[in-house]
Enzyme design. Structure first.
Site, short mmCIF file in Angstrom:
data_model
loop_
_atom_site.label_atom_id
_atom_site.label_comp_id
_atom_site.label_asym_id
_atom_site.label_seq_id
_atom_site.Cartn_x
_atom_site.Cartn_y
_atom_site.Cartn_z
CE LYS A 37 -3.91 1.68 2.86
NZ LYS A 37 -4.90 1.40 4.18
CB SER A 114 -7.85 3.12 3.11
OG SER A 114 -7.11 2.78 4.16
CB SER A 138 -8.42 0.09 6.02
OG SER A 138 -8.87 1.37 6.27
#
Length: 392
Positions: A37, A114, A138
C-alpha cells in the site's frame, strides 16, 4: 464488466512506485510476489498517500519500512506500490484523484478501502500477497468485498515505522492473500511458527449477525453455526451505540492531530469527502474524548477476559455486499456507519481479526470474521484454515 490484466494492473498500482525489488534469493517466501500500500516507505521512492499534493511535495524515502523488509528478507519479490483511499480516509476504495481499483471478484462494485489497491492486486492474481493498513476496517472490509483472506494484526505487533499514520492509536499493519496457506506462510515470517497449538473455543456473537442485511446475515450465520461454536455470546452487551460513541471521538481526534494542520494549509487539494471528514474531526468535544479514553479500556478489558487464551469470536465482517460504483454518497455514509459497528470492535480493543471468504451472495463475496485475544494470530489462522478447507 470485462477487463484485461493490464487494466487491472493500472487500476491497482501507482505510477510512481517501483516495478520490482528483490533483496534475498532464498527464504520461506522465495517464489512469492507481493505489493505494498502506498503508505509504506520504500527506500528511493515516494509515498503519495492517495493525495496529489503529498505526492508532489514528498521526498524519496531514505529507508524502507520494517514491515516491508520482513518479506523482502524472506525471499519474496515486491512488484509495486498500490493505490489507497486519500490519506487512508475511506471504506470504499474510491479515490477521486487517482481512480478506483478494480474489484475483480465483483466488477461494477467497489473494492473496499482504504487498502483498495492491495486487495485489487491480490484478487486479480497480480501478486501472491499484499501489505496494507487497518484502522477501522481497511484490511477487513476490502478482504470481504474482494473474496480474500485479510488479517488485521494485534495493535503494535508489527512495526508501523515508516508507515503513514492516520489514527495512531488504532493503526495496524495487515495482510491480504487469496488462500489460507499463503497467509500462514507470510504470518510465520513476522511472528515465527506457533510453539504451542491451542484448541480454539469458538464463540458465536449472535447479536452481531442481526446487524447485516437479511440475505448476508442469514447466509453467514449458517456458515458460522456449521462451525459448531462452543456457545453463543452477546458482543454488544451495552448496545452498539456504546461502541460507536467510543470509537468516533478517539479516531476523529487522532485524525485531526495527525492531519489537521496539513489539511488546513492554503490551497490544499482535498476531495470533498476528506475535507468534510477533517472538518468533523476538528469539532471533537474534549469531554467526550476523555470519556472515550476510559470507556475504551473498559471495553477492551471485558472482551479480553471473555476471550482468554483460547477464545475466538465469530461475527460478520461487513453488514452488506460491496456497494455499486455509482451508489450515491448518502448510501455510502449509511453503509459506513452500519459496517463500522462490526469493525470497530477489534479496532477499539486492539485485537487481531481475520476475514475469511466464507460465502457468495447474489454473485458477490461475503466475509466471515474471527477475533481472538492479543497476539493470538496463530489461533485465528488455525480456525481460518479449518473453515477454508470445509467451504472450498
Amino acid at each position: 464488466m470485462s477487463f484485461t490484466p493490464e487494466q487491472a494492473r493500472r487500476s491497482a498500482f501507482v505510477e510512481h512506485g517501483l516495478s520490482s525489488l528483490r533483496m534475498a534469493s532464498d527464504g520461506p517466501l522465495a517464489g512469492l510476489t507481493f505489493a505494498v500500500k502506498d503508505l509504506f516507505d520504500v527506500k528511493g521512492f515516494k509515498s503519495g498517500w492517495g493525495n496529489p499534493d503529498r505526492l508532489r511535495e514528498a521526498s524519496e524515502a531514505v529507508a524502507t519500512a520494517p514491515a516491508v523488509l520482513v518479506p523482502l528478507m524472506a525471499g519474496a519479490e515486491m512488484v509495486g506500490k498500490t493505490h489507497t483511499d486519500e490519506i487512508a480516509c475511506g471504506m470504499f476504495g474510491m479515490n477521486p484523484h487517482f481512480g478506483t481499483p478494480l474489484n475483480s471478484a465483483a466488477p461494477g462494485r467497489v473494492p473496499g478501502g482504504s487498502s483498495s489497491g492491495s486487495a485489487s492486486a491480490v484478487a486479480a492474481g497480480l501478486c501472491d500477497f499484499a501489505l496494507g493498513t487497518d484502522t477501522g476496517g481497511s484490511i477487513r472490509v476490502p478482504a470481504s468485498f474482494c473474496g480474500l483472506f485479510g488479517l488485521r494484526t494485534t495493535f503494535g505487533r508489527i512495526s508501523t515505522a515508516g508507515v503513514m499514520p492516520m489514527a495512531p492509536s488504532f493503526d495496524t499493519v495487515g495482510l491480504l492473500t487469496r488462500d489460507a496457506g499463503t497467509m500462514r506462510r507470510v504470518a510465520d515470517c513476522y511472528f515465527g511458527p506457533a510453539e504451542q497449538r491451542i484448541a480454539p473455543r469458538l464463540l458465536l456473537a449472535r447479536d452481531a449477525f442481526e446487524i447485516p442485511v437479511q440475505a448476508v446475515g442469514e447466509t453467514l450465520l449458517a456458515v458460522a453455526q456449521s462451525m459448531e461454536p462452543a456457545r453463543e455470546t452477546r458482543l454488544f452487551a451495552g448496545g452498539v451505540d456504546l461502541w460507536l460513541d467510543t470509537f468516533r471521538p478517539l479516531q476523529l481526534h487522532d485524525l485531526w492531530a495527525t492531519f489537521g494542520a496539513w489539511g488546513r494549509m492554503p490551497n490544499r487539494t482535498l476531495s470533498p469527502m476528506v475535507a468534510q471528514r477533517l472538518d468533523l474531526a476538528a469539532t471533537v468535544d474534549p469531554a467526550k474524548l476523555a470519556e472515550a479514553v476510559v470507556q475504551r479500556e473498559r471495553l477492551m478489558d471485558a472482551l479480553v477476559e471473555t476471550l482468554g487464551d483460547d477464545g475466538v469470536i465469530v461475527l460478520p465482517t461487513a453488514h452488506d455486499l460491496p456497494p455499486l460504483l455509482e451508489a450515491p454518497l448518502s448510501k455510502q455514509v449509511e453503509f459506513r456507519e452500519r459496517t463500522l459497528a462490526l469493525t470497530c470492535v477489534a479496532s477499539l480493543c486492539r485485537l487481531p481479526q481475520i476475514n475469511i471468504p466464507a460465502a457468495v451472495v447474489d454473485g458477490c463475496p461475503a466475509g466471515l470474521s474471527l477475533i481472538a485475544g492479543p497476539r493470538k494470530e496463530h489461533l485465528l489462522l488455525d480456525v481460518a484454515e479449518q473453515l477454508a478447507a470445509r467451504t472450498s
